[in-house]
Design a protein around this motif. Sequence first.
Motif, PDB file in Angstrom:
ATOM      1  N   ARG A 145      31.649  28.398  18.215  1.00  0.00           N
ATOM      2  CA  ARG A 145      32.520  28.856  17.135  1.00  0.00           C
ATOM      3  C   ARG A 145      33.966  28.682  17.581  1.00  0.00           C
ATOM      4  NH1 ARG A 145      31.289  34.486  15.057  1.00  0.00           N
ATOM      5  NH2 ARG A 145      32.271  35.048  17.009  1.00  0.00           N
ATOM      6  N   LEU A 146      34.639  27.689  16.997  1.00  0.00           N
ATOM      7  CA  LEU A 146      36.037  27.386  17.307  1.00  0.00           C
ATOM      8  C   LEU A 146      36.931  28.300  16.485  1.00  0.00           C
ATOM      9  CD1 LEU A 146      38.214  25.336  18.473  1.00  0.00           C
ATOM     10  CD2 LEU A 146      37.897  24.103  16.320  1.00  0.00           C
ATOM     11  N   HIS A 147      37.912  28.941  17.140  1.00  0.00           N
ATOM     12  CA  HIS A 147      38.794  29.832  16.371  1.00  0.00           C
ATOM     13  C   HIS A 147      40.259  29.692  16.740  1.00  0.00           C
ATOM     14  CE1 HIS A 147      38.791  32.690  19.792  1.00  0.00           C
ATOM     15  NE2 HIS A 147      37.504  32.421  19.859  1.00  0.00           N
ATOM     16  N   GLY A 148      40.635  28.604  17.382  1.00  0.00           N
ATOM     17  CA  GLY A 148      42.046  28.376  17.665  1.00  0.00           C
ATOM     18  C   GLY A 148      42.243  27.157  18.535  1.00  0.00           C
ATOM     19  N   TRP A 149      43.502  26.784  18.694  1.00  0.00           N
ATOM     20  CA  TRP A 149      43.868  25.645  19.530  1.00  0.00           C
ATOM     21  C   TRP A 149      45.090  26.002  20.358  1.00  0.00           C
ATOM     22  CZ3 TRP A 149      40.943  21.387  19.958  1.00  0.00           C
ATOM     23  CH2 TRP A 149      40.040  21.095  18.937  1.00  0.00           C
ATOM     24  N   LEU A 150      45.165  25.457  21.556  1.00  0.00           N
ATOM     25  CA  LEU A 150      46.351  25.535  22.405  1.00  0.00           C
ATOM     26  C   LEU A 150      46.619  24.140  22.937  1.00  0.00           C
ATOM     27  CD1 LEU A 150      45.484  28.787  24.375  1.00  0.00           C
ATOM     28  CD2 LEU A 150      47.321  28.517  22.711  1.00  0.00           C
ATOM     29  N   TRP A 206      44.892  18.788  23.774  1.00  0.00           N
ATOM     30  CA  TRP A 206      44.488  19.919  22.955  1.00  0.00           C
ATOM     31  C   TRP A 206      43.269  20.605  23.534  1.00  0.00           C
ATOM     32  CZ3 TRP A 206      47.463  22.123  19.532  1.00  0.00           C
ATOM     33  CH2 TRP A 206      48.513  21.384  19.004  1.00  0.00           C
ATOM     34  N   LEU A 207      43.323  21.936  23.563  1.00  0.00           N
ATOM     35  CA  LEU A 207      42.237  22.770  24.057  1.00  0.00           C
ATOM     36  C   LEU A 207      41.788  23.694  22.943  1.00  0.00           C
ATOM     37  CD1 LEU A 207      43.987  23.768  27.395  1.00  0.00           C
ATOM     38  CD2 LEU A 207      42.223  22.015  27.111  1.00  0.00           C
ATOM     39  N   GLY A 208      40.517  23.598  22.566  1.00  0.00           N
ATOM     40  CA  GLY A 208      39.980  24.498  21.555  1.00  0.00           C
ATOM     41  C   GLY A 208      39.635  25.834  22.185  1.00  0.00           C
ATOM     42  N   VAL A 209      39.815  26.911  21.430  1.00  0.00           N
ATOM     43  CA  VAL A 209      39.406  28.244  21.872  1.00  0.00           C
ATOM     44  C   VAL A 209      38.051  28.496  21.216  1.00  0.00           C
ATOM     45  CG1 VAL A 209      40.005  30.686  21.992  1.00  0.00           C
ATOM     46  CG2 VAL A 209      41.824  28.956  21.968  1.00  0.00           C
ATOM     47  N   VAL A 210      36.999  28.592  22.036  1.00  0.00           N
ATOM     48  CA  VAL A 210      35.625  28.542  21.530  1.00  0.00           C
ATOM     49  C   VAL A 210      34.776  29.651  22.151  1.00  0.00           C
ATOM     50  CG1 VAL A 210      33.593  27.045  21.250  1.00  0.00           C
ATOM     51  CG2 VAL A 210      35.869  26.026  21.401  1.00  0.00           C
ATOM     52  N   ASP A 211      33.882  30.221  21.331  1.00  0.00           N
ATOM     53  CA  ASP A 211      32.825  31.122  21.796  1.00  0.00           C
ATOM     54  C   ASP A 211      31.526  30.324  21.751  1.00  0.00           C
ATOM     55  OD1 ASP A 211      34.821  33.070  21.559  1.00  0.00           O
ATOM     56  OD2 ASP A 211      33.987  33.908  19.720  1.00  0.00           O
ATOM     57  N   PHE A 212      30.707  30.419  22.800  1.00  0.00           N
ATOM     58  CA  PHE A 212      29.415  29.748  22.785  1.00  0.00           C
ATOM     59  C   PHE A 212      28.485  30.424  23.779  1.00  0.00           C
ATOM     60  CE2 PHE A 212      32.159  27.396  25.669  1.00  0.00           C
ATOM     61  CZ  PHE A 212      31.376  27.133  26.780  1.00  0.00           C
ATOM     62  N   GLU A 213      27.227  30.026  23.759  1.00  0.00           N
ATOM     63  CA  GLU A 213      26.226  30.579  24.664  1.00  0.00           C
ATOM     64  C   GLU A 213      25.638  29.463  25.511  1.00  0.00           C
ATOM     65  OE1 GLU A 213      23.352  32.607  22.251  1.00  0.00           O
ATOM     66  OE2 GLU A 213      24.769  34.189  21.725  1.00  0.00           O
ATOM     67  N   MET A 214      25.507  29.740  26.814  1.00  0.00           N
ATOM     68  CA  MET A 214      24.972  28.747  27.743  1.00  0.00           C
ATOM     69  C   MET A 214      23.550  29.123  28.141  1.00  0.00           C
ATOM     70  SD  MET A 214      28.332  28.149  30.093  1.00  0.00           S
ATOM     71  CE  MET A 214      27.524  26.896  31.059  1.00  0.00           C
ATOM     72  N   PRO A 215      22.623  28.156  28.088  1.00  0.00           N
ATOM     73  CA  PRO A 215      21.232  28.436  28.476  1.00  0.00           C
ATOM     74  C   PRO A 215      21.049  28.390  29.992  1.00  0.00           C
ATOM     75  CG  PRO A 215      21.454  26.161  27.799  1.00  0.00           C
ATOM     76  CD  PRO A 215      22.809  26.794  27.593  1.00  0.00           C
TER      77      PRO A 215
END
Length: 124
Positions: A59-64, A71-80
Amino acid sequence: MGAVLHTPYTRWTDDDGRGRRPVFTAVWVRLDALYARPSGTPGHEVAAGLDVTGEVPGRLHGWLSSVKGEWLGVVDFEMPYADGRRERLAVADQLVPAQALRPDRTRRSVAEQEPGVGDDRRGS
């Protein structure tokens, strides 16, 4: 996942007067690109380690932007985990280089949805 990192490029929506909420954009996170092993580096397997191959939904919710203009996306994710256990390591507000992200056209962008992000695409 609670509060999110606010960036100049975070999109917001007003939920019928109940306050501002961030808009999450569905993406695929390419773990191989994010956690690339330098060529020639010897490795060994850790059966209970994280599986950093393939793609997982995020889930991408911002950029820096970096000082070099990357460009770096600010992301939430889950790692298996590599051992196949059901639980995953949930990470929030991770800075992910743009080249390690791609749009997920199967899920829609929404304001603050539950963090269940669906199936992963490891090994693709």
